[in-house]
Design an enzyme around this catalytic site. Structure first.
Site, PDB file in Angstrom:
ATOM      1  N   TYR A  73      24.309  54.529  48.107  1.00  0.00           N
ATOM      2  CA  TYR A  73      23.336  54.344  46.654  1.00  0.00           C
ATOM      3  C   TYR A  73      24.087  53.800  45.788  1.00  0.00           C
ATOM      4  CZ  TYR A  73      20.267  55.674  42.904  1.00  0.00           C
ATOM      5  OH  TYR A  73      20.104  55.593  42.077  1.00  0.00           O
ATOM      6  N   ILE A 128       9.454  58.216  37.252  1.00  0.00           N
ATOM      7  CA  ILE A 128      10.248  57.502  36.052  1.00  0.00           C
ATOM      8  C   ILE A 128       8.968  56.187  36.018  1.00  0.00           C
ATOM      9  CG2 ILE A 128      11.832  56.108  34.972  1.00  0.00           C
ATOM     10  CD1 ILE A 128      14.084  57.477  35.951  1.00  0.00           C
TER      11      ILE A 128
END
Length: 335
Positions: free
Chosen positions: A163, A12
């Protein structure tokens, strides 16, 4: 504007760097892929990188769903300690503008409505149900079927794995930094991002990368559960544009503002696998019935706040994006 992009050489982040340049901004890439000394956990290195910077776009993170709890310390170190070090250096350098790569995983399951009890929040799915192929969460009150819907930013958070927990902690750290410094912090809660330069053949990549990597090997994509789990697949260039919009936009100082960042078009994982396989030229996906603990059933975004506040909306449709992704180069490809 001069913008430090942590993780700027990643999937990204590299698209964010390109989008910034297209809008006339200067991106400063801070990424261990380009410089082994560019670690956000290194306060001295971060302080040097912040020289002359107007804003920070924080993309660096250890991503994906781990296979168990063994990697917990690594996730916390990279994501939370790294963010704390970065924010400390920003406070000392007087940099007061932050855009954070957030995630939809902070919500846990998405929004569900029971016909009798209205909006409800089912807990983690029991292992016995998953093993028996009962994948849909039931109403926690009456046990009846639920209807999934779009989740908004005001929904309670419920991280279901390590996460997800670290991504929520990043937001809390950014909010504390904003309150302490008067800075402006925006968290873009990404939904399922896909597109060129996704990492291939890694357990930390997203489901789109798993399917695309399988097709490149001539194998059928393996779809877990029954393939009917709903997600919001958003193209990486749209996500990069959202970062630029957030950096350029007006956000309140002294607080963190969270925005869902999704396409607004829910699709099932099975639909995505079929669309990708068709665009690639086969083979057809295989629905396996397998499952992963920590996965949620349905999570799709209501991104209307990002549209109304900052004027951003996704521009790349599902069919168009899958056609491009079917032939896109993945990070780690030999070609």
């Amino acid at each position: 504007m001069r913008v430090l992009v942590t993780g700027g050489a990643g999937f990204i982040g590299s698209h964010v760097v390109e989008a910034l340049a297209e809008h006339g901004h200067e991106a400063v890439v801070f990424d261990v892929r380009e410089d082994p000394g560019a670690d956000v956990r290194d306060g001295a290195a971060v302080s040097r990188a912040l020289s002359g910077v107007d804003a920070v776009c924080h993309q660096a993170a250890m991503v994906g769903l781990a296979s168990g709890f063994a990697d917990a310390a690594e996730y916390v170190s990279h994501n939370d300690l790294g963010t704390a070090v970065l924010l400390t250096a920003m406070a000392e350098a007087g940099v007061r503008r932050l855009v954070l790569a957030g995630s939809m995983v902070v919500y846990g399951e998405g929004r569900y409505v029971c016909g009798r009890h209205g909006v409800v929040r089912p807990g983690p799915r029991p292992v016995a149900d998953l093993a028996a192929g009962r994948f849909e969460p039931a109403c926690p009150v009456c046990g009846e079927d639920l209807s999934p819907g779009l989740v908004g930013e005001d929904a309670p958070v419920d991280p279901r794995n390590v996460y997800a927990t670290t991504k929520l902690a990043q937001e809390h750290l950014a909010a504390a930094w904003a309150r302490s410094t008067g800075g402006s912090a925006v968290s873009l809660r990404y939904h399922n991002v896909y597109g060129p330069r996704m990492p291939r053949d890694t357990p930390y990549a997203g489901v789109a990368s798993f399917f695309r990597s399988a097709l490149a090997r001539g194998e059928a994509p393996r779809v877990f559960e029954d393939g009917r789990q709903r997600r919001d697949f958003v193209h990486v260039r749209d996500v990069a544009a959202a970062n630029v919009t957030a950096l350029e936009g007006s956000s309140p100082g002294g607080a963190l503002t969270a925005y869902n960042t999704g396409s607004g078009e829910p699709h099932t994982v099975g639909e995505m696998a079929r669309a990708l396989a068709a665009a690639y030229g086969g083979p057809e996906p295989v629905v396996t019935g397998e499952y992963r603990l920590g996965d949620v059933r349905h999570i799709t975004a209501d991104s209307s706040r990002l549209r109304s506040d900052l004027g951003w909306k996704a521009g790349i449709g599902f069919a168009e994006g899958m056609r491009e992704f079917a032939r896109a180069r993945l990070r780690g490809d030999a070609r």
